[in-house]
Write a protein that holds these residues in place. Structure first.
Motif, mmCIF file in Angstrom:
data_model
loop_
_atom_site.group_PDB
_atom_site.id
_atom_site.type_symbol
_atom_site.label_atom_id
_atom_site.label_comp_id
_atom_site.label_asym_id
_atom_site.label_seq_id
_atom_site.Cartn_x
_atom_site.Cartn_y
_atom_site.Cartn_z
ATOM 1 N N LEU A 124 0.813 -1.208 0.000
ATOM 2 C CA LEU A 124 0.000 0.000 0.000
ATOM 3 C C LEU A 124 0.850 1.264 0.000
ATOM 4 O O LEU A 124 0.327 2.371 0.099
ATOM 5 N N ASN A 125 2.158 1.099 -0.127
ATOM 6 C CA ASN A 125 3.053 2.249 -0.025
ATOM 7 C C ASN A 125 3.244 2.909 -1.389
ATOM 8 O O ASN A 125 3.964 2.413 -2.241
ATOM 9 N N ALA A 210 0.875 10.351 -4.306
ATOM 10 C CA ALA A 210 1.032 8.947 -4.713
ATOM 11 C C ALA A 210 2.072 8.895 -5.823
ATOM 12 O O ALA A 210 1.984 9.638 -6.800
ATOM 13 N N PHE A 211 3.058 8.022 -5.653
ATOM 14 C CA PHE A 211 4.159 7.889 -6.599
ATOM 15 C C PHE A 211 4.250 6.420 -7.013
ATOM 16 O O PHE A 211 4.429 5.544 -6.169
ATOM 17 N N LEU A 212 4.110 6.153 -8.302
ATOM 18 C CA LEU A 212 4.207 4.775 -8.795
ATOM 19 C C LEU A 212 4.559 4.790 -10.275
ATOM 20 O O LEU A 212 4.457 5.820 -10.947
ATOM 21 N N THR A 213 4.983 3.635 -10.767
ATOM 22 C CA THR A 213 5.305 3.526 -12.183
ATOM 23 C C THR A 213 4.027 3.341 -12.993
ATOM 24 O O THR A 213 2.989 2.906 -12.462
ATOM 25 N N LEU A 248 -4.859 6.113 -4.516
ATOM 26 C CA LEU A 248 -4.563 6.911 -5.709
ATOM 27 C C LEU A 248 -5.573 8.049 -5.859
ATOM 28 O O LEU A 248 -5.214 9.167 -6.240
ATOM 29 N N ALA A 249 -6.826 7.773 -5.553
ATOM 30 C CA ALA A 249 -7.864 8.800 -5.691
ATOM 31 C C ALA A 249 -7.695 9.909 -4.659
ATOM 32 O O ALA A 249 -8.053 11.067 -4.925
ATOM 33 N N ASP A 250 -7.157 9.586 -3.481
ATOM 34 C CA ASP A 250 -6.982 10.578 -2.417
ATOM 35 C C ASP A 250 -5.839 11.549 -2.693
ATOM 36 O O ASP A 250 -5.789 12.636 -2.114
ATOM 37 N N ALA A 251 -4.908 11.162 -3.562
ATOM 38 C CA ALA A 251 -3.686 11.949 -3.759
ATOM 39 C C ALA A 251 -3.992 13.295 -4.398
ATOM 40 O O ALA A 251 -4.679 13.371 -5.415
ATOM 41 N N LYS A 252 -3.436 14.354 -3.798
ATOM 42 C CA LYS A 252 -3.536 15.679 -4.416
ATOM 43 C C LYS A 252 -2.497 15.829 -5.535
ATOM 44 O O LYS A 252 -2.649 16.677 -6.408
ATOM 45 N N LEU A 253 -1.450 15.015 -5.463
ATOM 46 C CA LEU A 253 -0.461 14.959 -6.544
ATOM 47 C C LEU A 253 -0.233 13.497 -6.896
ATOM 48 O O LEU A 253 0.263 12.722 -6.081
#
Length: 327
Positions: A124-125, A210-213, A248-253
């Motif tokens: 979840l990170n 949220a940071f992901l590939t 992912l939906a909660d992320a402001k960026l």
């Protein structure tokens, strides 16, 4: 929703730790006979004052003064006993947010991110990689020699790095009233490091990031489609996928790295279009990094995707030598 749920779990642990310490301290204080006697006197004086107020008694003011005097005496005696017995004064783990994790305007206190990194389930990170921050973004490791080979003007790699650092600082200072970002350049020009730095600086402002590939992003949406089509989906996988999408939906960026190297499919094309169209709504900002320039994006994804990335996103090209052996 997603991240808020994880934050609540950390707060519950914090409160339990404080409660345990408070209970232990209270047990030690209860063993002091004189303090317990004074505590009972304060309670009786308080009851007497309340009753006098309810009955409009003539000595209400005197009883209030007696109650306040006894309460002050008790606090002074309690402080003396704590000093003599070496009982610690309870302090907030974080004096900034007073252990509630949130500040004004629903911003998240910086104290929560290190705990999330330690305690959050790795699945979840989506936090940006640690260590990438403006404070340690050193430009001195870059050459100060002008290089027309890499840059269109007589610009040194060090000067280019300084401009990038200033760009990040300005973007963070103006967040969230900023454009979406599309960062592109050859492999090794520092795109991922730049986005991670940007993400960590926005975290410090109190916003969720949220940071992901791209590969992981599309896999989450592939999983959602697969589970929805399954007549008896695995409840654990279903819950994990839901929590992924909430985070992912909660992320402001929302930062998506390595766009263009994921496997291509009609679904991925549709998912990407939906994400780009959603960028026109709400306050969430989106940042992509890719090895593909706008022309290559058009060849890879088609004109509809390319036009959105060019017209709706601020494009930033990173040029220069491969930095992976320098940093």
């Amino acid at each position: 929703m997603g991240l808020n749920r994880e934050i609540r779990r950390i707060l519950e642990r914090r409160r339990q730790e404080v409660f345990d310490r408070q209970s232990h301290n209270q047990e030690e204080l209860m063993q002091d006979v004189e303090l317990e006697k004074l505590r009972n006197e304060v309670n009786l004086a308080g009851i007497s004052y309340v009753l006098s107020s309810l009955n409009s008694s003539n000595d209400r003011l005197k009883r209030e003064a007696d109650f306040q005097d006894l309460k002050l005496e008790y606090l002074q005696e309690e402080a003396r006993v704590k000093r003599e017995q070496g009982i610690e004064e309870l302090e907030y783990i974080c004096p900034v947010c007073r252990d509630i994790a949130y500040l004004e305007n629903d911003l998240i206190c910086n104290c929560i991110w290190p705990e999330l990194r330690r305690r959050l389930d790795p699945r979840l990170n989506f936090l940006p990689p640690e260590g990438c921050e403006l404070s340690n973004f050193s430009t001195e490791i870059f050459s100060d020699e002008s290089s027309e080979h890499w840059y269109k003007a007589k610009l040194s790699p060090r000067m280019a790095a300084r401009r990038i650092k200033q760009f990040i600082a300005n973007y963070v200072a103006d967040f969230p009233q900023v454009n979406h970002l599309y960062i592109y350049g050859q492999a090794g020009t520092g795109k991922s490091h730049l986005l991670a730095t940007l993400g960590n600086e926005v975290l410090k402002l109190g916003h969720q990031v949220a940071f992901l590939t791209a590969d992981r992003y599309f896999d989450i949406l592939d999983q959602k489609k697969f589970l929805e089509l399954n007549f008896s989906p695995d409840p654990e996988r279903l819950d994990l996928n839901r929590r992924h999408r909430e985070l992912l939906a909660d992320a402001k960026l929302l930062i998506i790295d390595d766009l263009g190297i994921e496997s291509t499919s009609e679904d991925h094309y549709r998912f990407l279009l939906q994400l780009l169209d959603s960028s026109q709504k709400g306050v969430r900002r989106i940042a992509f990094a890719s090895n593909l320039d706008p022309n290559e994006i058009q060849d890879h994804y088609g004109e509809r995707v390319a036009s959105r990335l060019v017209n709706q996103f601020q494009n930033l090209q990173l040029m220069g030598p491969d930095l992976r052996g320098m940093v």
